[in-house]
Design a protein around this motif. Structure first.
Motif, PDB file in Angstrom:
ATOM      1  N   GLU A  74       9.574   1.009  -8.410  1.00 32.39           N
ATOM      2  CA  GLU A  74       9.995  -0.716  -8.029  1.00 32.39           C
ATOM      3  C   GLU A  74      11.045  -0.934  -8.912  1.00 32.39           C
ATOM      4  OE1 GLU A  74       7.433  -4.324  -8.929  1.00 32.39           O
ATOM      5  OE2 GLU A  74       5.558  -2.585  -8.435  1.00 32.39           O
ATOM      6  N   PHE A  75      10.950  -0.034 -10.766  1.00 26.68           N
ATOM      7  CA  PHE A  75      11.330  -0.683 -11.399  1.00 26.68           C
ATOM      8  C   PHE A  75      12.715   0.930 -11.894  1.00 26.68           C
ATOM      9  CE2 PHE A  75       6.787  -1.661 -12.465  1.00 26.68           C
ATOM     10  CZ  PHE A  75       6.683  -2.745 -12.572  1.00 26.68           C
ATOM     11  N   CYS A  76      12.119   1.601 -10.630  1.00 18.55           N
ATOM     12  CA  CYS A  76      13.619   2.393 -10.650  1.00 18.55           C
ATOM     13  C   CYS A  76      15.415   1.156 -10.872  1.00 18.55           C
ATOM     14  CB  CYS A  76      13.524   3.657  -9.999  1.00 18.55           C
ATOM     15  SG  CYS A  76      14.577   4.812  -9.436  1.00 18.55           S
ATOM     16  N   PRO A  77      16.026   1.761 -11.401  1.00 20.85           N
ATOM     17  CA  PRO A  77      16.922   1.435 -10.781  1.00 20.85           C
ATOM     18  C   PRO A  77      17.586   0.998  -9.843  1.00 20.85           C
ATOM     19  CG  PRO A  77      17.394   2.273 -13.520  1.00 20.85           C
ATOM     20  CD  PRO A  77      16.404   2.703 -12.753  1.00 20.85           C
ATOM     21  N   ALA A  78      18.607   0.782  -9.256  1.00 20.57           N
ATOM     22  CA  ALA A  78      18.793   1.028  -7.717  1.00 20.57           C
ATOM     23  C   ALA A  78      20.469   2.100  -7.880  1.00 20.57           C
ATOM     24  CB  ALA A  78      19.933  -0.912  -7.656  1.00 20.57           C
ATOM     25  N   ASP A  79      20.986   2.293  -8.952  1.00 23.25           N
ATOM     26  CA  ASP A  79      21.582   3.152  -8.591  1.00 23.25           C
ATOM     27  C   ASP A  79      21.031   4.779  -9.608  1.00 23.25           C
ATOM     28  OD1 ASP A  79      21.293   2.635 -10.893  1.00 23.25           O
ATOM     29  OD2 ASP A  79      23.392   2.430 -12.033  1.00 23.25           O
ATOM     30  N   CYS A  80      19.963   4.597  -9.049  1.00 21.83           N
ATOM     31  CA  CYS A  80      19.302   6.007  -9.531  1.00 21.83           C
ATOM     32  C   CYS A  80      18.940   6.407  -8.546  1.00 21.83           C
ATOM     33  CB  CYS A  80      18.311   5.856 -10.927  1.00 21.83           C
ATOM     34  SG  CYS A  80      17.594   7.200 -11.537  1.00 21.83           S
ATOM     35  N   VAL A  81      18.491   7.413  -8.036  1.00 25.98           N
ATOM     36  CA  VAL A  81      17.124   8.785  -7.011  1.00 25.98           C
ATOM     37  C   VAL A  81      15.710   8.520  -7.503  1.00 25.98           C
ATOM     38  CG1 VAL A  81      16.608  10.032  -5.366  1.00 25.98           C
ATOM     39  CG2 VAL A  81      19.182   8.773  -6.149  1.00 25.98           C
ATOM     40  N   ALA A  82      15.122   7.197  -6.594  1.00 27.99           N
ATOM     41  CA  ALA A  82      13.577   7.497  -7.501  1.00 27.99           C
ATOM     42  C   ALA A  82      13.103   9.214  -6.430  1.00 27.99           C
ATOM     43  CB  ALA A  82      12.788   6.581  -7.032  1.00 27.99           C
ATOM     44  N   LEU A  83      12.373   9.757  -7.219  1.00 29.17           N
ATOM     45  CA  LEU A  83      11.478  10.633  -6.451  1.00 29.17           C
ATOM     46  C   LEU A  83      10.061  10.809  -6.368  1.00 29.17           C
ATOM     47  CD1 LEU A  83      13.641  14.161  -7.832  1.00 29.17           C
ATOM     48  CD2 LEU A  83      14.245  12.654  -6.203  1.00 29.17           C
TER      49      LEU A  83
END
Length: 344
Positions: free
Chosen positions: A68-77
Motif C-alpha cells: 500500500e505504500f508503493c507509489p502509484a507510478d511504480c509497479v509493485a511486485l
C-alpha cells in the motif's frame, strides 16, 4: 534491457500484473533511494517505507504489508520474501560474460585426468594426475588442482584457486580467487633445537553448494579430514585450521579464524573477526557477534558476544583506567570483608 515478464517468470508473485506492466522494460537493479525510471528495486524492511514512497524506480519487490505504500507510478511486485526475490533476479542483471566450455591451449591437464562433459579450463591452469573434474565445472585461469583431487559437477573455481592433492570439492560450489584448500595444517613437535614438522596426511572434504571466499584458506587434516558440510558459506580472508568441522548451512563472515580440531555445529552464524580456540565443540544454531573471542564451547544454541563496541575516545580511556583499578579495588573489598568478619 529485460522486461518485467521475464523477471516475473523467476518469482512466485502474490499479485497479478497486466499486459502493459509485464511489457515494461527494466534496465538495472538499484537501491530505493537512488533508483531511476527503468530500474527495479526492493524493500525488505519496514523502516525504509519512507524511502519507498519517494522512490523513482519503475518496479519494486515488496511484501503484502508494504504494497500500500508503493507509489502509484511504480509497479509493485508482491512476494513473500523480497530479499530472497532480489537475490534470485540479481543474476538476470549480471555483467559477467558467459564462459565457453573449452580448454585453453596453455592449460596443462595430465592425460590421466577424468574430465566430465562441457568442462571449461582457463589459461595456464594446471591439473595433476588422477584428478577428476565433474560435468559443467569451470576451472579459472592459473588454478592449480593437485593429484587425485575431485571437483564436483557445476562447481566453479575462479582464477588463481589452489586445490591441493587428494582433496574433494562437492557439486555446485563456488571458490573465489586466491583461496587455498588443502594446504598443510599448523602441526609441529618441539625439539631441543627447534621444531619438527608433522606430516599432514588428512584431506579437505567440502560438501555441495558451498561458497569459499577470496583468499580464504582451509588446511588439510593432520590425520582425520577437515570437513566443510553442505551449504556452508565462508566469506573472504577466513582461516580454517586442520581437522576443523563446519556444520551444514553455517555462515562465517570475513577474517574469522578457527583453530585446529574445533567443531562448529549446523546453522551457526559467526561474525567477522571472531576467533576460536582449538578443540572446541560449538552447538547447532549458535550466533556469535563480530570480534567474539571464543575460548570455550557452547552446549546450546543462542547469541554469544565479547569485545567492546566502539565509543567516544575519552569515555573509552576512562573505562580502561577504571578497569586497571579493579585489582586494587578487589583487594580493598577483601580487606573490608575481613575487618567486618573480625568485628562481628
Amino acid at each position: 534491457m529485460i522486461n518485467l515478464k521475464t523477471i516475473a517468470a523467476e518469482l512466485d508473485l502474490l499479485n497479478e500484473l497486466n499486459e502493459a506492466q509485464l511489457a515494461l522494460s527494466i534496465r538495472s537493479l538499484a537501491p530505493l533511494d537512488s533508483a531511476k525510471s527503468g530500474d527495479i528495486s526492493f524493500l525488505s524492511s519496514k523502516k525504509y517505507r519512507r524511502v519507498l514512497s519517494e522512490t523513482k524506480a519503475s518496479a519494486v519487490l515488496l511484501s503484502e504489508a508494504d504494497a500500500e505504500f508503493c507509489p502509484a507510478d511504480c509497479v509493485a511486485l508482491v512476494v513473500k520474501d523480497p530479499y530472497l526475490s532480489y537475490a534470485i533476479i540479481s543474476h538476470l542483471f549480471s555483467t559477467e560474460s558467459a564462459i565457453e566450455p573449452i580448454i585453453h591451449p596453455t592449460a596443462q591437464v595430465d592425460a590421466s585426468v577424468s574430465l566430465g562433459e562441457n568442462v571449461a579450463i582457463g589459461a595456464y591452469a594446471v591439473i595433476e594426475p588422477g584428478a577428476k573434474i565433474g560435468d559443467n565445472a569451470i576451472i579459472g585461469a592459473h588454478c592449480f588442482i593437485g593429484e587425485h583431487s575431485e571437483v564436483g559437477a557445476r562447481t566453479r573455481l575462479h582464477h588463481r584457486v589452489t586445490l591441493a592433492h587428494h582433496c574433494v570439492l562437492g557439486n555446485d560450489c563456488q571458490v573465489f580467487s586466491g583461496a587455498v584448500i588443502g594446504s598443510d595444517g599448523f602441526g609441529y613437535a618441539p625439539t631441543e633445537t627447534g621444531w619438527h614438522a608433522i606430516a599432514q596426511i588428512g584431506r579437505v572434504l567440502v560438501g555441495d553448494r558451498v561458497e569459499i571466499g577470496a583468499n580464504t584458506t582451509v588446511d588439510r587434516g593432520a590425520i582425520d579430514d577437515t570437513i566443510i558440510e553442505h551449504d556452508v558459506i565462508l566469506d573472504n580472508q577466513i582461516m580454517i585450521g586442520h581437522n576443523v568441522k563446519i556444520g551444514a548451512k553455517s555462515v562465517l563472515v570475513a577474517q574469522v579464524g578457527v583453530a585446529g580440531s574445533t567443531s562448529i555445529g549446523k546453522n551457526c552464524t559467526i561474525g567477522g573477526q571472531s576467533g576460536f580456540a582449538g578443540h572446541l565443540e560449538i552447538a547447532d544454531n549458535s550466533f556469535f557477534a563480530g570480534q567474539s573471542m571464543v575460548t570455550k564451547g557452547t552446549k546450546q544454541g543462542g547469541y554469544y558476544a565479547s569485545g567492546i563496541p566502539a565509543q567516544d575516545g575519552n569515555e573509552w580511556r576512562k573505562m580502561v583506567a577504571r578497569i586497571r583499578q579493579l585489582d586494587k579495588l578487589s583487594e580493598r573489598v577483601k580487606e573490608l570483608e575481613a575487618q567486618l568478619s573480625q568485628d562481628s
